[in-house]
Motif scaffolding. Structure first.
Motif, PDB file in Angstrom:
ATOM      1  N   MET B 146       1.834  -2.611   0.470  1.00  0.00           N
ATOM      2  CA  MET B 146       2.604  -1.467   1.384  1.00  0.00           C
ATOM      3  C   MET B 146       0.700  -0.999   2.115  1.00  0.00           C
ATOM      4  SD  MET B 146       5.364   1.049  -0.449  1.00  0.00           S
ATOM      5  CE  MET B 146       6.204   0.844  -1.588  1.00  0.00           C
ATOM      6  N   VAL B 147       1.546  -0.640   3.428  1.00  0.00           N
ATOM      7  CA  VAL B 147       0.375  -0.638   3.650  1.00  0.00           C
ATOM      8  C   VAL B 147       0.735   1.421   4.318  1.00  0.00           C
ATOM      9  CG1 VAL B 147      -1.173  -0.230   5.950  1.00  0.00           C
ATOM     10  CG2 VAL B 147      -0.522  -2.072   4.717  1.00  0.00           C
ATOM     11  N   TYR B 148      -0.101   2.616   3.887  1.00  0.00           N
ATOM     12  CA  TYR B 148       1.104   3.368   4.114  1.00  0.00           C
ATOM     13  C   TYR B 148      -0.555   4.688   4.845  1.00  0.00           C
ATOM     14  CZ  TYR B 148       1.600   8.731   2.973  1.00  0.00           C
ATOM     15  OH  TYR B 148       2.283   9.944   2.966  1.00  0.00           O
ATOM     16  N   ASN B 149      -0.036   5.508   6.146  1.00  0.00           N
ATOM     17  CA  ASN B 149      -0.835   6.422   6.537  1.00  0.00           C
ATOM     18  C   ASN B 149      -0.975   7.520   6.253  1.00  0.00           C
ATOM     19  OD1 ASN B 149      -1.498   8.594   9.281  1.00  0.00           O
ATOM     20  ND2 ASN B 149      -2.835   6.411   9.402  1.00  0.00           N
ATOM     21  N   TYR B 150      -1.508   8.782   5.728  1.00  0.00           N
ATOM     22  CA  TYR B 150      -1.111   9.610   4.743  1.00  0.00           C
ATOM     23  C   TYR B 150      -1.097  10.639   5.576  1.00  0.00           C
ATOM     24  CZ  TYR B 150      -2.454  13.893   2.442  1.00  0.00           C
ATOM     25  OH  TYR B 150      -2.767  15.536   1.818  1.00  0.00           O
ATOM     26  N   GLN B 151      -1.754  11.116   6.966  1.00  0.00           N
ATOM     27  CA  GLN B 151      -2.264  11.691   8.457  1.00  0.00           C
ATOM     28  C   GLN B 151      -0.491  12.558   8.741  1.00  0.00           C
ATOM     29  OE1 GLN B 151      -4.581  13.289   7.564  1.00  0.00           O
ATOM     30  NE2 GLN B 151      -5.586  11.688   6.999  1.00  0.00           N
ATOM     31  N   LYS B 152       0.452  10.791   8.867  1.00  0.00           N
ATOM     32  CA  LYS B 152       1.592  10.437   9.648  1.00  0.00           C
ATOM     33  C   LYS B 152       2.807  10.312   8.547  1.00  0.00           C
ATOM     34  CE  LYS B 152       0.369  10.749  13.882  1.00  0.00           C
ATOM     35  NZ  LYS B 152       0.324  11.941  14.746  1.00  0.00           N
ATOM     36  N   ASP B 153       2.169  10.175   7.344  1.00  0.00           N
ATOM     37  CA  ASP B 153       2.786  10.159   5.932  1.00  0.00           C
ATOM     38  C   ASP B 153       4.272   9.021   6.319  1.00  0.00           C
ATOM     39  OD1 ASP B 153       5.683  12.374   4.576  1.00  0.00           O
ATOM     40  OD2 ASP B 153       4.304  10.581   3.624  1.00  0.00           O
ATOM     41  N   SER B 154       4.157   8.528   6.558  1.00  0.00           N
ATOM     42  CA  SER B 154       4.523   7.048   7.146  1.00  0.00           C
ATOM     43  C   SER B 154       3.842   5.507   6.625  1.00  0.00           C
ATOM     44  CB  SER B 154       4.638   7.033   8.150  1.00  0.00           C
ATOM     45  OG  SER B 154       4.007   6.840   9.767  1.00  0.00           O
ATOM     46  N   VAL B 155       5.486   4.649   5.216  1.00  0.00           N
ATOM     47  CA  VAL B 155       4.663   3.612   5.548  1.00  0.00           C
ATOM     48  C   VAL B 155       4.527   2.546   6.899  1.00  0.00           C
ATOM     49  CG1 VAL B 155       5.592   1.632   4.708  1.00  0.00           C
ATOM     50  CG2 VAL B 155       6.065   3.834   3.416  1.00  0.00           C
ATOM     51  N   LEU B 156       3.504   1.726   6.512  1.00  0.00           N
ATOM     52  CA  LEU B 156       2.958   0.626   8.354  1.00  0.00           C
ATOM     53  C   LEU B 156       3.484  -0.032   7.806  1.00  0.00           C
ATOM     54  CD1 LEU B 156      -0.391   2.131   9.479  1.00  0.00           C
ATOM     55  CD2 LEU B 156       1.785   3.000  10.196  1.00  0.00           C
ATOM     56  N   TYR B 157       3.768  -0.927   6.407  1.00  0.00           N
ATOM     57  CA  TYR B 157       4.192  -2.234   6.473  1.00  0.00           C
ATOM     58  C   TYR B 157       4.522  -1.953   4.909  1.00  0.00           C
ATOM     59  CZ  TYR B 157       3.766  -7.015   5.328  1.00  0.00           C
ATOM     60  OH  TYR B 157       3.126  -8.322   4.568  1.00  0.00           O
ATOM     61  N   SER B 158       5.745  -2.491   4.513  1.00  0.00           N
ATOM     62  CA  SER B 158       6.362  -2.760   3.113  1.00  0.00           C
ATOM     63  C   SER B 158       6.981  -4.009   3.246  1.00  0.00           C
ATOM     64  CB  SER B 158       6.679  -2.038   3.076  1.00  0.00           C
ATOM     65  OG  SER B 158       8.216  -1.778   1.777  1.00  0.00           O
TER      66      SER B 158
END
Lengths: 411, 179
Positions: B146-158
């Motif tokens: 997975m690739v996760y963005n903490y600031q936006k609290d969203s998973v970019l890739y999974s």
């Protein structure tokens, strides 16, 4: 007086009815012992649990060891691991010798064992009473030196075609499973290793699926098979076509050309099977008083006589067999029921495994054709064995694994 | 006179109370976490909060089932090896509960990357593994990337590792800048 006589006739009839002896069956309460992990730590639910005598149970642990446990104490009596085998040398005297000049098999421990750099995988075994035949495989790299047919076959699938189109100058490494049957005696001492090369007699239509189940009868080797040339999608689309596909093959451990395909879709009823059921239903062999028997998860057949002992109508639509015992009087089954998953985000529809919702023990009286059922209070996934006297399975909690048996009594 | 004193006192107390209430409300406001309006933070965000890693860029997350297929585990090792040059943070979640099993894996594995390092957290637990997989859209015990963005609290890739055919897509997501 007539009433008096009539009354006594009724009483006598009633008493006669009550004094007729009827056999009844009961399943006792689970009896549980903690499994001894001092020598062998269990990292996943053991597979293929089989009682091999009155007090000893055999199981495959961690896909790497065959271990024997005392059913009543949980003690690890002994275990067999193929760790001492030098797979490099084994490949040289087997696969590299067999395919000399055409292919080269290269063993690399970092790709053979996943996280732990183990050497191999152990899945299933068959106990003849005197010996254990154990299926072992390992993932190795294969280089096609002069085997154009096999090399071209690698690029025949749609996915490989797309990749080779996209990356025209790519350097491909091909990985393949090399397969063996290890023979060990009752003391788990290695006797022999039988490599299982590709069998030309299958003509590219099937391959043996030893990891699903196999059996040995003198030199005959029975194995579950998987279609190669025939896709599961095509089978699903044409499941009413007689003789379209087969479930098991009768091979020979001394003659690699010997082949007989058994149990076609004409004989076994695959109509309750979904696409995924064909992958996930239990297929296995068991020996009995009536000879070698085979189950595809829904039915039980005699391999030698090619006749059914039990058809799928006895079970509910979502109910499947995971172990059985047969004698002249009864059929004992352990079954599980599935909840269908309608949809799972991220997975293609219809391709999501179902979840197990319950486990049951069923007794079918073969003379009276009656059924009795006991539902098991078990939440986690487990494997089972059943014989005349016991249902056996493995449970776990946060800290321990347990070997559990339920006594079966005929009153 | 008495009334004047009384009124002055009441006025003084009233002003004090108002100031106190105002100060109380200001303190209450600043004690709350800054959350996006109308959106509760995810479980993954709360987990990432507890870790000593840099959360400014995209985070690479592996959820690892040690009992997964050999091919899947080899794929994970291969991806991890190739993506090791990426200087961002990583979280490894291993689906193991018992300490005895964890010790056995740590002892047996020759795969060195299951040790925590700077900007790399290694977490153990089956429930944690299941929860993060579920957040990534899969309710199965599969090894995932997975690739996760903490600031936006969203998973970019999974994706489960067994389904990844092109590793470059992971690299692209890791480099993505989210506004």
């Amino acid at each position: 007086m007539k009433w008096f006589h009539f009354f006594w006739v009724i009483v006598i009839c009633f008493l006669c009815a009550c004094t007729r002896e009827t056999a009844s069956w009961s399943a006792g309460d689970p009896m549980r012992v903690e499994i001894d992990e001092s020598a062998l730590i269990i990292q996943s639910t053991p597979s293929q649990i089989r009682k091999i005598n009155d007090s000893i149970v055999a199981m495959v642990i961690n896909r790497s060891q065959l271990a024997l446990y005392d059913l009543y104490t949980g003690e690890n009596v002994r275990s067999y691991s193929a760790e001492i085998i030098n797979f490099d040398s084994l490949l040289n005297v087997t696969y590299n010798h067999q395919y000399k000049g055409r292919r080269q098999y290269v063993y690399d421990s970092s790709s053979a064992g996943g996280l732990t750099d183990g050497k191999y995988q152990m899945f299933t075994y068959y106990f003849t009473g005197a010996q254990f035949y154990i299926y072992v495989n390992a993932q190795v790299e294969v280089k096609y030196i002069d085997d154009t047919i096999a090399f071209k076959k690698r690029f025949s699938g749609a996915q490989m075609k797309a990749i080779s189109e996209k990356y025209k100058n790519a350097n491909f490494h091909f990985m393949e499973w090399v397969e063996f049957i290890f023979i060990v005696d009752r003391d788990l001492k290695l006797q022999k290793i039988l490599p299982q090369y590709e069998r030309s007699s299958f003509a590219g239509q099937y391959s043996p699926a030893f990891q699903s189940g196999f059996a040995i009868d003198k030199t005959d080797l029975y194995a579950a098979i998987a279609p190669v040339g025939l896709t599961l999608g095509k089978i699903d689309a044409n499941k009413d076509t007689p003789g379209l596909f087969y479930s098991i093959a009768k091979l020979n451990i001394q003659d690699e050309k010997a082949l007989k395909l058994l149990f076609s879709n004409e004989e076994l009823d695959f109509s309750p099977f979904s696409y995924l059921d064909r992958y996930f239903s239990e297929r296995f062999f068991k020996n009995s008083e009536e000879g070698l028997l085979f189950s595809n998860g829904k039915e039980i057949w005699s391999v030698e006589k090619n006749t059914p002992l039990m058809k799928g109508e006895k079970l509910r639509d979502n109910e499947w067999i995971n172990s059985f015992y047969v004698d002249k009087e009864q059929l004992l089954l352990t079954t599980y029921t599935l909840d269908k998953k309608a949809y799972q985000p991220g997975m293609a529809e219809g391709k999501v495994p179902d979840t197990i919702s319950s486990y049951n023990v069923i007794r079918i009286d073969r003379k009276m054709d009656t059924m009795a059922l006991k539902k098991l209070n078990l939440m986690d996934f487990s494997r089972f064995d059943v014989d005349r006297n016991n249902v056996i399975y493995v449970e776990r909690d946060k800290e321990h694994y347990y070997l559990t048996h339920i006594p079966l009594n005929e009153k | 006179m008495l009334n004047e004193i009384k009124n002055t006192t009441i006025l003084h107390i009233s002003h004090s109370m108002k100031n106190s209430i105002l100060i109380f409300l200001v303190l209450l406001f600043f004690s709350c976490q800054h959350e996006p309006m109308g959106k509760a933070l995810s479980y993954l965000h709360r987990v990432a909060d507890t870790l000593q890693i840099d959360r400014s860029g995209n985070i690479l997350i592996y959820t690892i089932n040690p009992n997964d297929c050999i091919t899947c585990l080899n794929a994970f090792k291969s991806f991890d090896n190739k993506l090791n040059g990426n200087s961002g943070s990583k979280i490894y979640v291993v689906a193991v509960d018992r300490m005895i099993e964890r010790q056995a894996i740590e002892k047996q594995t020759t795969y060195s990357d299951l040790q925590p390092q700077k900007n790399k957290a290694v977490l153990w637990g089956r429930d944690l593994f299941d929860s993060i997989n579920y957040f990534g859209g899969v309710n199965l015990a599969m090894t995932m990337v997975m690739v996760y963005n903490y600031q936006k609290d969203s998973v970019l890739y999974s994706k489960p590792v067994r389904e990844i055919t092109d590793m470059h897509e992971i690299g692209i997501e890791l480099e993505k800048k989210i506004e």
